[in-house]
Design a protein around this motif. Structure first.
Motif, PDB file in Angstrom:
ATOM      1  N   LEU A  30       0.827  -1.210   0.000  1.00 47.34           N
ATOM      2  CA  LEU A  30       0.000   0.000   0.000  1.00 47.34           C
ATOM      3  C   LEU A  30       0.860   1.258   0.000  1.00 47.34           C
ATOM      4  N   THR A  31       1.947   1.227   0.758  1.00 49.15           N
ATOM      5  CA  THR A  31       2.831   2.384   0.826  1.00 49.15           C
ATOM      6  C   THR A  31       3.557   2.612  -0.497  1.00 49.15           C
ATOM      7  N   ILE A  32       3.965   1.525  -1.140  1.00 51.39           N
ATOM      8  CA  ILE A  32       4.617   1.637  -2.448  1.00 51.39           C
ATOM      9  C   ILE A  32       3.666   2.277  -3.459  1.00 51.39           C
ATOM     10  N   VAL A  33       2.420   1.806  -3.477  1.00 56.30           N
ATOM     11  CA  VAL A  33       1.418   2.348  -4.397  1.00 56.30           C
ATOM     12  C   VAL A  33       1.161   3.826  -4.108  1.00 56.30           C
ATOM     13  N   TYR A  34       1.112   4.185  -2.807  1.00 53.41           N
ATOM     14  CA  TYR A  34       0.824   5.575  -2.427  1.00 53.41           C
ATOM     15  C   TYR A  34       1.987   6.503  -2.752  1.00 53.41           C
ATOM     16  N   SER A  35       3.192   6.109  -2.357  1.00 50.91           N
ATOM     17  CA  SER A  35       4.344   7.016  -2.476  1.00 50.91           C
ATOM     18  C   SER A  35       4.970   7.020  -3.866  1.00 50.91           C
ATOM     19  N   GLU A  36       4.882   5.888  -4.563  1.00 51.92           N
ATOM     20  CA  GLU A  36       5.502   5.727  -5.881  1.00 51.92           C
ATOM     21  C   GLU A  36       7.009   5.985  -5.849  1.00 51.92           C
ATOM     22  N   SER A  37       7.607   5.791  -4.651  1.00 56.95           N
ATOM     23  CA  SER A  37       9.060   6.001  -4.511  1.00 56.95           C
ATOM     24  C   SER A  37       9.858   4.842  -5.077  1.00 56.95           C
ATOM     25  N   VAL A  38       9.242   3.667  -5.134  1.00 57.53           N
ATOM     26  CA  VAL A  38       9.881   2.491  -5.734  1.00 57.53           C
ATOM     27  C   VAL A  38       8.828   1.752  -6.559  1.00 57.53           C
ATOM     28  N   PRO A  39       9.250   0.954  -7.550  1.00 57.19           N
ATOM     29  CA  PRO A  39       8.269   0.192  -8.331  1.00 57.19           C
ATOM     30  C   PRO A  39       7.634  -0.920  -7.501  1.00 57.19           C
ATOM     31  N   ILE A  40       6.468  -1.386  -7.920  1.00 53.44           N
ATOM     32  CA  ILE A  40       5.764  -2.452  -7.205  1.00 53.44           C
ATOM     33  C   ILE A  40       6.597  -3.733  -7.165  1.00 53.44           C
TER      34      ILE A  40
END
Length: 426
Positions: A30-40
């Motif tokens: 969820l954090t990856i999707v929200y922040s987009e700081s790293v790919p899924i």
């Protein structure tokens, strides 16, 4: 907001009783999707690469070794030996149970495995001897926590991998703290037994009885010597020691004790595989969670905040210890070590703590979480054996909890308890 999403979603999932490995993975995603700081794909990559480690291979083998030895007639022989030493004293049966858990800890490397192996024998036996069931259950639950302190210890392997510390040194450093915790638990067991009038057996301690029970348990007593002697003698690594423990357990159970049968092996392998899968899912998702923390520079922010909070080294280490005790109530030991080591180890090093010493503080503090609700895995295992509610066991375990906290404080402020045995090898 990124931090809020990460920790908020994780806390919410825990409140919903989602298994911790799954909760860690979902909150990370969820954090990856929200922040987009790293790919899924970051999550998938971490799940694989975090397990691509030679030291991590020790975990499934130590779990398998504990299962084999638990079913191979070792538990009862260890108790008979412990009972021959202390059974005639006030509270002797309770003290012998704690000593047996300490012996089994040097075999299993797991708290819940120790409770399951010893509790199924000793809780009914203590009740038959006149001990009240809540005390008997709490004794096994608390003593089972020593399973991750006295080596071999799965959390110590995880700390060694995460913190870059020697797993062999962690094993050696855990011996005296494990004994200290055991003695503290025995002290309360004696005090309570004295108060309740729980007498020992009428049999007098005789050298011949001790020697006979020792001889019966000799194959179990050799296991820690082989594992620790082999590691510290440079004969094999901790991972190789785990494999040696599996082979030794099979030989003892099948051919020497002859209580382990070939027909038992499929279930043993299935049970250990299930436990291993659970542990490795937690390791993988906790690594991804921890890496995301690092990318967001959260460990640095927490370290700077704690160091700015006070200049007192004593207050800082007490604050860290209190944090570990609190986290142990809610988070699995392995996940907590993977996530907190990158945050807390630099702070400990900054205030002059040896990484091995701090690792022992961390493992022992988190081990107390095995007997503290709401997680309290040992409470649930012992509850399943005795049939008592978690509430009744939790109340009975409070004095044992205080004894363990006292032990942690001694380990914190007396480094020699952890480091003395290592210094002998220098």
């Amino acid at each position: 907001m990124t931090v809020a999403v990460l920790f908020g979603s994780f806390a919410l999932l825990l409140l919903l009783s989602v298994p911790i490995g799954i909760a860690l993975g979902i909150s990370t995603l969820l954090t990856i999707v929200y922040s987009e700081s790293v790919p899924i794909l970051f999550l998938m990559k971490e799940l694989i690469t975090s397990l691509d480690s030679f030291p991590i291979m020790a975990v499934p083998f130590f779990i398998l070794a504990g299962e084999i030895m638990g079913k191979g007639g070792i538990s009862e022989r260890l108790f008979n030996f412990a009972n021959s030493l202390v059974g005639s004293k006030t509270g002797g049966f309770a003290i012998a149970t704690i000593v047996t858990c300490m012996f089994f800890a040097a075999i299993s490397g797991s708290g819940p495995a120790t409770v399951a192996a010893i509790g199924s024998i000793m809780i009914p036996a203590m009740v038959r001897k006149g001990y009240d069931k809540p005390f008997a259950t709490a004794t096994v639950a608390a003593a089972g926590s020593i399973g991750v302190i006295i080596p071999p210890s799965i959390p110590m392997v995880i700390y060694g991998v995460t913190g870059g510390a020697s797993v062999g040194d962690m094993f050696i450093a855990g011996i005296l703290p494990g004994i200290l915790v055991g003695v503290a638990l025995m002290a309360w067991a004696y005090i309570y037994s004295k108060k309740k009038g729980y007498k020992g057996t009428l049999e007098k301690i005789t050298i011949s009885h001790i020697l006979k029970s020792f001889w019966d348990a000799k194959w179990a007593m050799v296991i820690p010597v082989i594992i620790l002697g082999g590691i510290y003698g440079g004969i094999f690594t901790p991972t190789e020691a785990a494999v040696v423990a599996v082979v030794y357990g099979l030989v003892v159970g099948l051919f020497l004790h002859r209580e382990l049968k070939i027909k038992h092996l499929p279930k043993i392998i299935a049970d250990s595989s299930l436990t291993t899968a659970t542990v490795l899912i937690i390791v993988g998702t906790a690594n991804a969670f921890g890496k995301l923390l690092t990318i967001e520079q959260i460990p640095n922010q927490i370290a700077e905040w704690m160091l700015a909070l006070t200049e007192s080294k004593i207050l800082l280490i007490l604050l860290i210890t209190a944090l570990l005790l609190l986290v142990g109530c809610f988070m699995d030991t392995i996940a907590a070590i993977i996530i907190l080591t990158p945050i807390l180890l630099p702070i400990a090093l900054n205030i002059g703590y040896d990484p091995i010493h701090f690792g022992i503080i961390m493992v022992v503090s988190l081990a107390i979480g095995f007997i503290t609700p709401p997680l309290g895995v040992n409470l649930f295992v012992s509850s399943g054996i005795s049939g008592l509610s978690i509430e009744r066991i939790s109340k009975a375990v409070i004095p044992f909890f205080l004894a363990m906290v006292f032990s942690v404080l001694m380990i914190v402020f007396i480094p020699e308890i952890s480091l003395w045995l290592i210094s002998l090898g220098d």
